[in-house]
Design an enzyme around this catalytic site. Structure first.
Site, PDB file in Angstrom:
ATOM      1  CE1 TYR A 139      29.921 -29.207  -7.232  1.00 41.06           C
ATOM      2  CE2 TYR A 139      28.537 -31.137  -7.505  1.00 41.06           C
ATOM      3  CZ  TYR A 139      28.945 -30.060  -6.748  1.00 41.06           C
ATOM      4  OH  TYR A 139      28.372 -29.831  -5.524  1.00 41.06           O
ATOM      5  CE  LYS A 187      39.689 -17.687  -0.913  1.00 39.53           C
ATOM      6  NZ  LYS A 187      39.362 -17.051   0.382  1.00 39.53           N
ATOM      7  CG  ASP A 219      36.618 -15.722   2.427  1.00 38.73           C
ATOM      8  OD1 ASP A 219      36.211 -14.960   1.513  1.00 38.73           O
ATOM      9  OD2 ASP A 219      37.783 -15.691   2.871  1.00 38.73           O
ATOM     10  CG  ASP A 243      26.603 -28.272  -3.138  1.00 42.58           C
ATOM     11  OD1 ASP A 243      25.382 -28.496  -3.041  1.00 42.58           O
ATOM     12  OD2 ASP A 243      27.476 -28.983  -2.598  1.00 42.58           O
ATOM     13  CG  ASP A 247      22.945 -27.523   1.814  1.00 41.94           C
ATOM     14  OD1 ASP A 247      22.297 -27.590   0.751  1.00 41.94           O
ATOM     15  OD2 ASP A 247      23.271 -28.524   2.482  1.00 41.94           O
TER      16      ASP A 247
HETATM   17  C1  IPM Z   1      22.687 -30.433  -4.666  1.00 37.90           C
HETATM   18  C2  IPM Z   1      23.392 -31.705  -4.249  1.00 37.90           C
HETATM   19  C3  IPM Z   1      24.194 -32.291  -5.409  1.00 37.90           C
HETATM   20  C4  IPM Z   1      25.242 -31.262  -5.817  1.00 37.90           C
HETATM   21  C5  IPM Z   1      24.869 -33.654  -5.154  1.00 37.90           C
HETATM   22  C6  IPM Z   1      23.937 -34.674  -4.601  1.00 37.90           C
HETATM   23  C7  IPM Z   1      25.522 -34.170  -6.399  1.00 37.90           C
HETATM   24  O1  IPM Z   1      24.178 -31.474  -3.126  1.00 37.90           O
HETATM   25  O2  IPM Z   1      21.949 -30.467  -5.671  1.00 37.90           O
HETATM   26  O3  IPM Z   1      22.844 -29.415  -4.002  1.00 37.90           O
HETATM   27  O4  IPM Z   1      26.309 -31.180  -5.177  1.00 37.90           O
HETATM   28  O5  IPM Z   1      24.996 -30.532  -6.781  1.00 37.90           O
HETATM   29 MN    MN Z   2      23.869 -29.521  -2.221  1.00 32.21          MN
END
Ligand code: IPM
Ligand code: MN
Ligand code: NAD
Length: 365
Positions: A139, A187, A219, A243, A247
């Site tokens: 990032y 990794k 993975d 990240d 999710d």
């Molecule tokens: C998160 C989001 C952010 C990230 C994006 C929107 C920059 O996906 O906070 O999980 O990747 O950190």
């Molecule tokens: Mn995210």
């Protein structure tokens, strides 16, 4: 406490509005003095001020005790290069605040067990915390950019020992208050950054003989999260892996809309849900505000240092789900109590305030 509120784009304003109302009322019940100020970030800031993180927003944020964010991102600006997009505003905010450890807790809420994409016998009992490094890796690594005429693009993944040490300590300290296990995810079979990561985490683990450490390739971790999520306590990982895995961990609970986050490590805490701006459902009073409301609970825990106030909100969320209320993302065929964003917010707020008053009354007695 001075709190800067950044509602942002898409569903950001709707879910933030519910969370801030809950926060304000619960804080008041606990006699926590808060002062809020709203500012622009993301797409709306580009539209109104020409920048995704305007100077006045930055100044307000760095002068606060905590920052509360909804979400950023809008299809209108999807064609822009990374540094001009709404998302760049969020990355600049994170850098300006300096918090490097992003805590993303995910747990199986009994009332929601049937909303999980996993079978209940696999998911029941899951209670994990992702500690995501937030200021390094791909990032922020330099150099980055495009080659001639966008014939190629490149990013740099870099981690110094110091960057790994400081986030590793947050993970081990967190594990001490939980089930005393850290799974470090990397990794290291391919990446040099991951080898530095693994060596450093192993060395830091020496300071925590009471905490068990294991290493897992990313993975394999993605696989274990869906086959045996109860094995995890604290998952420590770098920025991009965190990240992606968060999710995945979020949706296991039933919806991405459930997950909260807190970013710590500097004087100013940052609190935001894990989900994005969900443009498809924005402005329709459909979004699930619970992840954002739970982020307000994290603000009370980490910035206001008031565990009871945080629990008043977290218990309220569980009660409302227990009573069968569901936003559309959590609903299934048998759902009878389908509610909107604002109805869900009101339900949680009423129970959270009742919890707060009950706790204060029982304390006084
Ligand atoms: C998160 C989001 C952010 C990230 C994006 C929107 C920059 O996906 O906070 O999980 O990747 O950190
Ligand atoms: Mn995210
Ligand atoms: P998203 O998280 O916005 O949505 C993914 C899916 O989950 C969609 O189907 C959406 O409708 C659903 N969803 C998300 N939150 C929900 C909620 N609270 N209630 C009900 N359903 C919910 O991710 P995306 O679609 O990949 O990205 C949309 C935009 O958001 C992009 O611009 C992206 O960059 C941005 N984004 C921002 C953040 C942030 O601000 N922290 C995080 C992730 C994505």
């Amino acid at each position: 406490m001075k709190i800067t509120i950044l509602p942002g784009d898409g569903i950001g304003p709707e879910v933030t509005n519910e969370a801030i109302t809950v926060l304000t009322e619960v804080a008041s019940a606990f006699a926590i003095d808060i002062e809020t100020q709203e500012h622009l970030i993301g797409g709306i800031a580009i539209r109104e001020k020409g920048s995704p993180f305007p100077e006045e927003t930055r100044n307000a944020c760095v002068a606060s005790d905590a920052v509360f964010l909804g979400a950023v991102g809008t299809p209108e600006y999807d064609h822009l290069p990374p540094e001009q997009r709404p998302e760049a505003g969020l990355l600049q905010l994170r850098k300006a605040l300096g918090g490097f450890a992003n805590l993303r807790p995910s747990k199986a809420i009994p009332a929601l067990i049937d909303s999980s994409p996993l079978r209940s016998e696999i998911f029941a009992g899951t209670d994990l915390l992702i500690v995501r490094e937030l200021l390094g890796g791909l990032y922020f690594g330099e150099p980055r950019g495009f080659e001639e005429g966008r014939s190629a693009g490149y990013n740099t993944m870099r981690y110094s020992v110091e960057e790994v040490e400081r986030v590793a300590r947050v993970a081990f300290d967190s594990a001490r208050g939980r089930s005393k296990k850290v799974t470090s995810v990397d990794k290291a079979n391919v990446l040099e950054t991951s080898q530095v990561w693994r060596e450093t985490v192993t060395r830091v683990a020496g300071e925590y003989p009471d905490v068990q450490l294991e290493h897992l390739f990313v993975d394999a971790c993605a696989m274990h999260l869906v086959t045996a999520p109860t094995q995890f306590d604290v998952i420590l990982t770098e920025n991009l892996f965190g990240d992606i895995l968060s999710d995945e961990a979020a949706v296991l609970t039933g919806s991405l809309g459930m997950l909260a986050s807190a970013t710590i490590g500097s004087e100013i805490g940052l609190f935001e849900p894990v989900h994005g701006s969900a443009p498809q459902i924005a402005g329709q009073n459909l979004a699930n505000p619970l992840g954002t409301i739970a982020s307000a609970a994290m603000l009370l825990r980490y910035s206001a240092k008031n565990q009871a106030a945080a629990l008043a909100i977290e218990d309220a969320i569980e009660s409302v789900l227990e009573e069968g209320y569901r936003t559309a993302d959590l609903a299934s065929e048998g759902t009878e109590k389908l509610v909107s964003t604002s109805e869900m917010g009101r339900l949680v707020r009423e129970r959270a305030v009742a919890n707060a008053k009950g706790k204060i009354a029982s304390h006084a007695a």
